[in-house]
Design an enzyme around this catalytic site. Structure first.
Site, PDB file in Angstrom:
ATOM      1  N   THR A  26       4.282  -0.592   8.754  1.00 58.36           N
ATOM      2  CA  THR A  26       4.186  -1.389   7.529  1.00 58.36           C
ATOM      3  C   THR A  26       5.534  -1.519   6.815  1.00 58.36           C
ATOM      4  OG1 THR A  26       3.657   0.495   6.105  1.00 58.36           O
ATOM      5  CG2 THR A  26       1.814  -0.605   7.198  1.00 58.36           C
ATOM      6  N   ASP A  27       5.563  -2.465   5.894  1.00 57.60           N
ATOM      7  CA  ASP A  27       6.712  -2.598   5.004  1.00 57.60           C
ATOM      8  C   ASP A  27       6.474  -1.713   3.783  1.00 57.60           C
ATOM      9  OD1 ASP A  27       4.892  -3.967   3.373  1.00 57.60           O
ATOM     10  OD2 ASP A  27       5.712  -5.942   3.842  1.00 57.60           O
ATOM     11  N   ALA A  28       7.326  -1.830   2.783  1.00 59.75           N
ATOM     12  CA  ALA A  28       7.218  -0.974   1.594  1.00 59.75           C
ATOM     13  C   ALA A  28       5.922  -1.192   0.818  1.00 59.75           C
ATOM     14  CB  ALA A  28       8.422  -1.214   0.683  1.00 59.75           C
ATOM     15  N   ILE A  31       1.885  -3.335   4.035  1.00 60.89           N
ATOM     16  CA  ILE A  31       1.406  -4.455   4.857  1.00 60.89           C
ATOM     17  C   ILE A  31       2.146  -4.438   6.186  1.00 60.89           C
ATOM     18  CG2 ILE A  31       1.371  -6.983   5.022  1.00 60.89           C
ATOM     19  CD1 ILE A  31       1.007  -7.044   1.974  1.00 60.89           C
TER      20      ILE A  31
END
Length: 153
Positions: A26-28, A31
């Site tokens: 995921t990103d920060a 997601i």
């Protein structure tokens, strides 16, 4: 039909491969980072081959050495997956030609398509030149397509 070490299963004409979303995917914001869907579908294709009894390491080590290499991909992002989601990559054979295969791969969450992709892979020698897909691999893939046709009848 699942071979030792295969994580997915074949139902009808589809190979279903489970994926759990981890923090690293995921990103920060929690997601799934868009490029990681390509990793998920790659794992599913490898697992499909393993489930069909195709030993990719043996293909590389045979006298001439060969492998499947992605030639092109189209991908459509419909909805995001998130941290801890349980996903399934559904892979279906669309076309089987002399040296290429085309697969539709959908990433699903609870049956809902989050990502749709179409992948064309070429069977190539280690020097990068196309080779005909070996008969045993071709027959295994044809068997997958035939299972779906039987269920539709």
């Amino acid at each position: 039909m699942a071979e030792r070490g295969a994580s997915g299963r074949i139902e009808g004409d589809a190979h279903l491969f489970p994926v759990r979303v981890y923090w690293e995917d995921t990103d920060a914001g929690g997601i799934v980072y868009y490029a990681n869907y390509l990793k998920f579908t790659e794992r599913a294709r490898s697992d499909l081959l393993r489930g069909l009894g195709v030993d990719q390491q043996a293909m590389l080590g045979d006298g001439e050495g060969a492998m499947f290499a992605v030639r092109d991909v189209t991908i459509e992002y419909l909805s995001p997956a998130r941290l801890d989601d349980d996903l399934v990559v559904a892979t279906r054979l669309v076309a089987l030609k002399g040296a290429t295969i085309t697969l539709d791969q959908d990433v699903l969450r609870g049956g809902e398509a989050l990502v749709r992709s179409r992948v064309r892979a070429a069977f190539i020698g280690l020097g990068g030149r196309p080779r005909r897909i070996p008969t045993d691999i071709r027959q295994a893939m044809e068997g997958l397509a035939a299972r779906g046709e039987e269920e539709e009848s």
